[in-house]
Design a protein around this motif. Sequence first.
Motif, PDB file in Angstrom:
ATOM      1  N   SER A  40       0.615  -1.116  -0.014  1.00 43.96           N
ATOM      2  CA  SER A  40       0.009   0.024  -0.027  1.00 43.96           C
ATOM      3  C   SER A  40       0.902   1.386   0.032  1.00 43.96           C
ATOM      4  O   SER A  40       1.944   1.530   0.735  1.00 43.96           O
ATOM      5  N   GLY A  41       0.472   2.203  -0.791  1.00 41.26           N
ATOM      6  CA  GLY A  41       1.314   3.410  -0.895  1.00 41.26           C
ATOM      7  C   GLY A  41       2.437   3.519  -1.753  1.00 41.26           C
ATOM      8  O   GLY A  41       3.177   4.332  -1.886  1.00 41.26           O
ATOM      9  N   THR A  46      -1.163   5.078  -8.984  1.00 32.99           N
ATOM     10  CA  THR A  46      -0.994   6.357  -9.554  1.00 32.99           C
ATOM     11  C   THR A  46      -0.115   5.786 -10.950  1.00 32.99           C
ATOM     12  O   THR A  46      -0.741   6.549 -12.009  1.00 32.99           O
TER      13      THR A  46
HETATM   14  N1  LIG Z   1      -4.876  12.293  -4.616  1.00 40.05           N
HETATM   15  C1  LIG Z   1      -4.016  12.156  -3.817  1.00 40.05           C
HETATM   16  N2  LIG Z   1      -3.541  13.335  -3.207  1.00 40.05           N
HETATM   17  C2  LIG Z   1      -2.473  13.362  -2.281  1.00 40.05           C
HETATM   18  N3  LIG Z   1      -1.478  12.153  -2.134  1.00 40.05           N
HETATM   19  C3  LIG Z   1      -2.040  10.902  -3.078  1.00 40.05           C
HETATM   20  C4  LIG Z   1      -3.155  11.029  -3.810  1.00 40.05           C
HETATM   21  N4  LIG Z   1      -3.204   9.800  -4.284  1.00 40.05           N
HETATM   22  C5  LIG Z   1      -2.291   9.080  -3.702  1.00 40.05           C
HETATM   23  N5  LIG Z   1      -1.508   9.898  -2.941  1.00 40.05           N
HETATM   24  C6  LIG Z   1      -0.204   9.455  -2.124  1.00 40.05           C
HETATM   25  O1  LIG Z   1       0.667   9.013  -3.245  1.00 40.05           O
HETATM   26  C7  LIG Z   1       1.514   7.680  -2.790  1.00 40.05           C
HETATM   27  C8  LIG Z   1       1.320   6.753  -3.750  1.00 40.05           C
HETATM   28  O2  LIG Z   1      -0.100   6.385  -3.784  1.00 40.05           O
HETATM   29  P1  LIG Z   1      -0.906   5.128  -4.562  1.00 40.05           P
HETATM   30  O3  LIG Z   1      -2.285   5.251  -4.452  1.00 40.05           O
HETATM   31  O4  LIG Z   1      -0.452   5.257  -6.196  1.00 40.05           O
HETATM   32  O5  LIG Z   1      -0.224   3.696  -4.097  1.00 40.05           O
HETATM   33  P2  LIG Z   1      -0.725   2.210  -4.226  1.00 40.05           P
HETATM   34  O6  LIG Z   1       0.432   1.486  -4.143  1.00 40.05           O
HETATM   35  O7  LIG Z   1      -1.570   2.183  -5.278  1.00 40.05           O
HETATM   36  O8  LIG Z   1      -1.445   2.036  -2.708  1.00 40.05           O
HETATM   37  P3  LIG Z   1      -3.008   1.279  -2.645  1.00 40.05           P
HETATM   38  O9  LIG Z   1      -2.363  -0.172  -2.846  1.00 40.05           O
HETATM   39  O10 LIG Z   1      -2.901   1.429  -1.045  1.00 40.05           O
HETATM   40  O11 LIG Z   1      -3.886   1.724  -3.511  1.00 40.05           O
HETATM   41  C9  LIG Z   1       1.143   7.690  -1.499  1.00 40.05           C
HETATM   42  O12 LIG Z   1       1.869   8.096  -0.533  1.00 40.05           O
HETATM   43  C10 LIG Z   1      -0.501   8.223  -1.428  1.00 40.05           C
HETATM   44  O13 LIG Z   1      -0.842   8.699  -0.130  1.00 40.05           O
END
Ligand SMILES: Nc1ncnc2c1ncn2[C@@H]1O[C@H](COP(=O)(O)OP(=O)(O)OP(=O)(O)O)[C@@H](O)[C@H]1O
Length: 335
Positions: A40-41, A46
Amino acid sequence: MIEFHQVHKTYRTGGRDVPALQPTQLEIASGEIFGLIGHSGAGKSTLLRLINRLEEPSGGRILVSGEDVTALDADGLRRFRQRVGMIFQHFNLLMSKTVADNVAMPLRLAGIRSRSEIDARVAALLDRVGLKDHARKYPAQLSGGQKQRVGIARALATEPSILLCDEATSALDPQTTASVLQLLAEINRELKLTIVLITHEMDVIRRVCDRVAVMDAGAIVEQGPVTEVFLHPKHPTTQRFVLEDEAMDESELHDDFAHVPGRILRLTFQGDATYKPLLGTVARETGVDYSILSGRIDRIKDTPYGQLTLALIGGDMAAAMARLQAADVHVEVLR
Ligand SMILES: Nc1ncnc2c1ncn2[C@@H]1O[C@H](COP(=O)(O)OP(=O)(O)OP(=O)(O)O)[C@@H](O)[C@H]1O
């Protein structure tokens, strides 16, 4: 082909910069199933959402079939998005519309007016995902797996060449996950669709993906064919994912082996080598005796593989190891 050239993304929230994706170089080939795995994160969503510009990059260029999608205007982006379907963890269906109307929605948005054409396309799509008798039902009357099948039918409505899957099986039980993954693999084969999927489970990657990228803290830390990354993980994050999938703790295993005499080896074999009667032959030829301490024989997509931890005792140890290596077995000395 999907290409990322030094693409990066920083979110700005509450006056603070949140770096989500470090400058990333990536190529996803047409027709492959490409997996992105990370905790996660890590930045998976993204990266995925940059492909159809649900997120705008902070810099870099994204090319799809040679076209710079970062340069598209609103009209160009609308047309481009018809070539990119997407499915979601929580399905994102319209609960007040029937299954058929949910699937018809992208066709109506694409400007198709003919009722009979829409009906025929919806019927064919529902048939393809195994829901032909559920057209008049509402999403609330369906199981999770059936809802995701509606999501897949809707995503395929505009005949896209790319399908983005955002944790598409994370809300499903293991059996339903397997059947939805099988459907995705069939669609990939039949329609030559490029599929990019994100997950935090190595099992999902192992079952359907051709290649994988492992993400950690906004960066791709390892990528390659799944057979290579899964059987010979190099980065600690990848190694942890593989161990989680095997449901074993390496250090625990090593404690168990403490009292086992002899040399301890991990053998990895794949493809044809998996089914060859090699161990008995090598034991006979070299006088080495062996006991199997742990093991797994399974498949990575269509490739059979095996991983065995053995204790070897007596005989001509060097000859046994050379003989195994000559038979395309990857030999790792654990002790
Ligand atoms: N709209 C947003 N505004 C601010 N920060 C964001 C936003 N979307 C994601 N982030 C931040 O960007 C980073 C990457 O997030 P992302 O959702 O891409 O990760 P992920 O690997 O898909 O996680 P998950 O499995 O929890 O969905 C994290 O630190 C998250 O908090």
